[in-house]
Motif scaffolding. Structure first.
Motif, PDB file in Angstrom:
ATOM      1  N   ALA A  53      -9.943  33.913 -78.346  1.00 30.25           N
ATOM      2  CA  ALA A  53      -9.641  33.684 -76.938  1.00 30.25           C
ATOM      3  C   ALA A  53      -9.757  32.211 -76.575  1.00 30.25           C
ATOM      4  O   ALA A  53      -9.010  31.706 -75.745  1.00 30.25           O
ATOM      5  CB  ALA A  53     -10.577  34.515 -76.056  1.00 30.25           C
ATOM      6  N   GLN A 182      -4.148  45.515 -77.206  1.00 34.06           N
ATOM      7  CA  GLN A 182      -3.286  44.789 -76.270  1.00 34.06           C
ATOM      8  C   GLN A 182      -2.629  43.569 -76.900  1.00 34.06           C
ATOM      9  O   GLN A 182      -1.417  43.491 -77.006  1.00 34.06           O
ATOM     10  CB  GLN A 182      -4.111  44.401 -75.036  1.00 34.06           C
ATOM     11  CG  GLN A 182      -4.532  45.652 -74.263  1.00 34.06           C
ATOM     12  CD  GLN A 182      -5.686  45.424 -73.318  1.00 34.06           C
ATOM     13  OE1 GLN A 182      -6.286  44.365 -73.290  1.00 34.06           O
ATOM     14  NE2 GLN A 182      -5.997  46.444 -72.528  1.00 34.06           N
ATOM     15  N   THR A 183      -3.451  42.630 -77.362  1.00 29.47           N
ATOM     16  CA  THR A 183      -2.887  41.359 -77.824  1.00 29.47           C
ATOM     17  C   THR A 183      -1.860  41.556 -78.932  1.00 29.47           C
ATOM     18  O   THR A 183      -0.761  41.013 -78.887  1.00 29.47           O
ATOM     19  CB  THR A 183      -4.011  40.446 -78.353  1.00 29.47           C
ATOM     20  OG1 THR A 183      -5.062  40.437 -77.408  1.00 29.47           O
ATOM     21  CG2 THR A 183      -3.495  39.041 -78.578  1.00 29.47           C
ATOM     22  N   SER A 398      -7.598  29.354 -69.449  1.00 32.53           N
ATOM     23  CA  SER A 398      -7.336  30.241 -70.593  1.00 32.53           C
ATOM     24  C   SER A 398      -7.634  31.692 -70.226  1.00 32.53           C
ATOM     25  O   SER A 398      -6.903  32.600 -70.600  1.00 32.53           O
ATOM     26  CB  SER A 398      -8.204  29.843 -71.791  1.00 32.53           C
ATOM     27  OG  SER A 398      -7.782  28.607 -72.298  1.00 32.53           O
ATOM     28  N   TRP A 401      -4.999  32.998 -67.856  1.00 29.55           N
ATOM     29  CA  TRP A 401      -3.781  33.217 -68.634  1.00 29.55           C
ATOM     30  C   TRP A 401      -3.878  34.517 -69.451  1.00 29.55           C
ATOM     31  O   TRP A 401      -2.963  35.342 -69.453  1.00 29.55           O
ATOM     32  CB  TRP A 401      -3.540  32.021 -69.549  1.00 29.55           C
ATOM     33  CG  TRP A 401      -2.235  32.099 -70.253  1.00 29.55           C
ATOM     34  CD1 TRP A 401      -2.005  32.543 -71.520  1.00 29.55           C
ATOM     35  CD2 TRP A 401      -0.966  31.760 -69.708  1.00 29.55           C
ATOM     36  NE1 TRP A 401      -0.677  32.494 -71.807  1.00 29.55           N
ATOM     37  CE2 TRP A 401      -0.012  32.009 -70.717  1.00 29.55           C
ATOM     38  CE3 TRP A 401      -0.543  31.259 -68.478  1.00 29.55           C
ATOM     39  CZ2 TRP A 401       1.348  31.784 -70.521  1.00 29.55           C
ATOM     40  CZ3 TRP A 401       0.800  31.027 -68.294  1.00 29.55           C
ATOM     41  CH2 TRP A 401       1.729  31.293 -69.298  1.00 29.55           C
ATOM     42  N   GLN A 407      -2.637  37.964 -73.595  1.00 32.59           N
ATOM     43  CA  GLN A 407      -2.588  37.188 -74.829  1.00 32.59           C
ATOM     44  C   GLN A 407      -3.872  36.430 -75.076  1.00 32.59           C
ATOM     45  O   GLN A 407      -4.709  36.286 -74.188  1.00 32.59           O
ATOM     46  CB  GLN A 407      -1.409  36.211 -74.785  1.00 32.59           C
ATOM     47  CG  GLN A 407      -0.093  36.903 -75.001  1.00 32.59           C
ATOM     48  CD  GLN A 407      -0.131  37.778 -76.246  1.00 32.59           C
ATOM     49  OE1 GLN A 407      -0.576  37.359 -77.305  1.00 32.59           O
ATOM     50  NE2 GLN A 407       0.301  39.023 -76.113  1.00 32.59           N
ATOM     51  N   ARG A 408      -4.008  35.927 -76.299  1.00 23.54           N
ATOM     52  CA  ARG A 408      -5.135  35.076 -76.671  1.00 23.54           C
ATOM     53  C   ARG A 408      -4.567  33.812 -77.269  1.00 23.54           C
ATOM     54  O   ARG A 408      -3.683  33.861 -78.101  1.00 23.54           O
ATOM     55  CB  ARG A 408      -6.031  35.796 -77.690  1.00 23.54           C
ATOM     56  CG  ARG A 408      -6.764  36.919 -77.011  1.00 23.54           C
ATOM     57  CD  ARG A 408      -7.536  37.812 -77.916  1.00 23.54           C
ATOM     58  NE  ARG A 408      -8.282  38.707 -77.058  1.00 23.54           N
ATOM     59  CZ  ARG A 408      -9.583  38.595 -76.821  1.00 23.54           C
ATOM     60  NH1 ARG A 408     -10.295  37.684 -77.444  1.00 23.54           N
ATOM     61  NH2 ARG A 408     -10.179  39.410 -75.989  1.00 23.54           N
ATOM     62  N   GLY A 409      -5.094  32.680 -76.835  1.00 22.53           N
ATOM     63  CA  GLY A 409      -4.443  31.410 -77.144  1.00 22.53           C
ATOM     64  C   GLY A 409      -4.772  30.798 -78.484  1.00 22.53           C
ATOM     65  O   GLY A 409      -4.182  29.801 -78.859  1.00 22.53           O
ATOM     66  N   ALA A 410      -5.707  31.352 -79.244  1.00 20.86           N
ATOM     67  CA  ALA A 410      -6.176  30.640 -80.445  1.00 20.86           C
ATOM     68  C   ALA A 410      -6.126  31.532 -81.675  1.00 20.86           C
ATOM     69  O   ALA A 410      -7.078  31.610 -82.432  1.00 20.86           O
ATOM     70  CB  ALA A 410      -7.587  30.110 -80.204  1.00 20.86           C
ATOM     71  N   ARG A 411      -4.981  32.224 -81.859  1.00 25.05           N
ATOM     72  CA  ARG A 411      -4.858  33.133 -83.005  1.00 25.05           C
ATOM     73  C   ARG A 411      -4.498  32.381 -84.264  1.00 25.05           C
ATOM     74  O   ARG A 411      -3.458  32.575 -84.870  1.00 25.05           O
ATOM     75  CB  ARG A 411      -3.798  34.184 -82.700  1.00 25.05           C
ATOM     76  CG  ARG A 411      -4.320  35.318 -81.847  1.00 25.05           C
ATOM     77  CD  ARG A 411      -3.203  36.163 -81.311  1.00 25.05           C
ATOM     78  NE  ARG A 411      -2.291  36.596 -82.355  1.00 25.05           N
ATOM     79  CZ  ARG A 411      -1.101  37.134 -82.098  1.00 25.05           C
ATOM     80  NH1 ARG A 411      -0.701  37.278 -80.851  1.00 25.05           N
ATOM     81  NH2 ARG A 411      -0.324  37.517 -83.074  1.00 25.05           N
TER      82      ARG A 411
END
Lengths: 421, 421
Positions: A53, A182-183, A398, A401, A407-411
């Motif tokens: 995340a 979800q993501t 973040s 968002w 969504q997760r920003g740091a995959r």
């Protein structure tokens, strides 16, 4: 006769160490901070790095930047090897450093209750590097499941076991459930990430034992609805490359995360001082080490009793901060030729834990919150305590968002995917 | 007779590979993307990760997320070991994959011109892991200089050599100068980071040879004012743990960064195809490999000539994108039973490079910019081409923040500081 400025060394720049240094900002002292990392890590949000995340830099900040305005403080990135209490010397990988006062705020590491051989199979979460390692392991499990042909192998890859039902375990389980449900839901072609199995194992009779029982019930129900299998009164008896054994039951799992216990850092060993079973140094009422009035141990490394409850002071950030403020003030007073005299008193502010979207539990004395409002409270409190306006802003953005987009920003999987499954 | 859907495999999800896949979105094809990383990396901003301005996740995005809506595309995280062109099979670390069409968009790595033994002492910048490694090395140099007692050791630690005066070299040198002169200026007690020596070494007669000479002059003057020593017409003759040798002159330096040359990935070797001196596969006018009309090589891995100038197509993102769009369209047409017939034609859009605060050079055909307006143009163009609204927003915010505060948000040293200086 020349006046010698007293040398104070603070080892560890976590919550306790930083507060000690700050409390010495007006003292006529030469303060040196020694840490093997260059950054202070905001541990309460470490699980968000482990679950993609947030980025590491959003919860970590260079120690020397935090202390740049405090001119009596010097920061050195060194690894402590030991202490010579008799000669009053700290020994690091770069040599010896004499001190007049020493504060050991070295924190704790995860503990496997005597099963250190489980460590490679069940990583714990204490440092930034732990978090990126766990993030890599979780994301690689889904990647490998997409490649695997054998349904049994896929099932093992998509089984995630979290050991320990305290705040970290609950938060990790909730976050992994969100990733799977979800993501990642739409990102794969051959597997359905929503079929992932997330198991939270707790040896005690309920989750979050620091909270009132009805809040534990709420957490259990909420996690179950989110797709987490909660197993209380369950002990992990073996942990290996294939998964875990829970007494007679075997659970094949590619990912096992350890959130079950901590062991204090070796401060007591360095000093040859008495420690409790969890390795915490037993300290005097002023947090000094028996026999060494100028050496203090604080935070997770110290065994301190809450005078109000007779129970141990918990290993949480506010407790470490209070000890840091106290010890900094004690040393400042002694340098000024005064003596505060008062023993350390812990004031418990409360407990917070989040479970996932719009779900958290908050307990501040008699004030209790849960669900949507608890979640907002949790988020605002954590953003507030972060260091640096920039980080506060980026973390808040973040989260907003992620909330809106799922969504997760740091995959990111960093380093080559060459570890065994 | 059943209709078989053609299998297209695209290896590498850089700029070229992604565009190929996108161009196939309406094709009746089964498209598989194979990459050893799980993320697409926006390489033009990689130097900003290496210099602590941005976090890795801000310039990298999961490949499967980028392609989630394209239902005919499957993403697999695998490492390619080879190709059997006769059997039309791709060989990966997870087994064999048959294909009807194959596109190799595998990019390039840095090249040491036959001196591969220099690699450990002079890391290059191609992947996220390279960037975090260089970031760690730069930040640790300052940390160790603060600890060192010997002025000679300090001088070596505070000397940074960048080899190569192309866009990456110029941008790295400018960014390191900013770190030393501004970001870290007040954070140390024993050293003054402003005394750091930053040396940019270029073998040719001027910096940024792709630009007009007056822009090269502007860049040289601007870098010198920022504290960078620019040495043109200078060859690196040796590179070791102590520093570099530039002919007769020895430069003691703890940090050497290689931005001097690239070598194509081993696509030509896999195919047994002819390659040029930089390892790039020689391809036909439609970017297919001679003798293998269904196998294509694009981007930095291919040797393609610009029909307008007769010179090689440069290894930059817009060129890779154009080749990807072209090859995707060729394959889509052939699947549909048509033939585009037209050969690939490269259209050069321009060149951009930034030097630091309010300084950049832009050349788009006859349109040229530099200084303050060039810098804005550079920033807006890069934010525009980033993938994902979230990343655009966070990068824009980070830049604005750095601009106002002179700070950098990602000064993290990850992994233990146990490398030799």
């Amino acid at each position: 006769m020349s006046v010698k400025i007293p040398r104070v060394i603070v080892v560890g720049a976590g919550f306790g160490g930083l507060e000690t240094v700050r409390a010495l900002r007006h003292a006529a002292a030469d303060v040196t901070v020694v840490d093997r990392q260059n950054h202070h890590c905001f541990q309460p949000l470490l699980y968000q790095v482990a679950t993609a995340a947030l980025s590491p830099a959003e919860i970590a900040w260079p120690i020397r930047h935090i202390l740049r305005a405090q001119k009596n403080a010097t920061v050195l990135m060194e690894e402590v090897l030991g202490v010579d209490p008799a000669r009053k010397v700290l020994i690091t990988n770069f040599g010896e450093m004499p001190f007049d006062y020493l504060v050991l705020a070295t924190g704790a590491m995860h503990s496997y209750f005597g099963h250190d051989d489980w460590a490679p199979f069940a990583p714990g979460l204490k440092r930034i590097d732990d978090a990126t390692r766990i993030r890599r392991q979780i994301l690689i499990a889904f990647e490998k499941a997409e490649i695997a042909q054998d349904p049994e192998v896929q099932r093992r890859l998509l089984t995630f076991v979290i050991v320990g039902g305290g705040a970290t375990g609950v938060e990790m389980a909730g976050a992994i459930a969100e990733i799977a449900r979800q993501t990642l839901a739409m990102d794969f072609r051959r597997i359905d990430p929503r079929n992932a199995r997330i198991v939270l194992v707790e040896a005690g009779s309920r989750l979050l034992p620091a909270f009132p029982p009805e809040q534990s019930d709420y957490v259990r129900v909420t996690l179950s609805k989110a797709g987490v299998t909660v197993m209380t009164d369950t002990m992990v008896t073996t942990c290996d490359a294939g998964g875990v054994e829970l007494g007679p039951q075997r659970l094949q799992a590619a990912t096992v995360i350890w959130a079950a216990g901590v062991m204090a850092s070796p401060a007591a060993k360095w000093l040859g001082a008495e420690a409790d079973r969890a390795g915490r140094t037993r300290v005097n009422a002023d947090l000094s080490v028996p026999g060494h009035p100028d050496i203090f141990v604080i935070g997770d490394a110290a065994a301190v009793t809450n005078n109000n409850t007779g129970r141990p002071v918990p290993g949480i950030a506010p407790a470490a901060k209070q000890m840091g403020q106290y010890v900094g003030a004690v040393i400042a007073a002694r340098i000024a030729g005064r003596d505060t005299g008062k023993p350390f008193r812990y004031r418990h502010l409360g407990d917070l834990a989040t479970i996932g979207r719009r779900a958290a539990v908050v307990q501040l004395g008699r004030f209790r919150l849960r669900g949507y409002f608890g979640w907002w409270f949790w988020g605002i409190a954590h953003v507030y305590f972060l260091i640096g306006t920039r980080n506060r802003f980026i973390v808040a953005f973040s989260w907003l968002w992620s909330y809106l987009t799922f969504q997760r920003g740091a995959r990111l999987i960093t380093r080559a995917p060459d570890e065994p499954t």
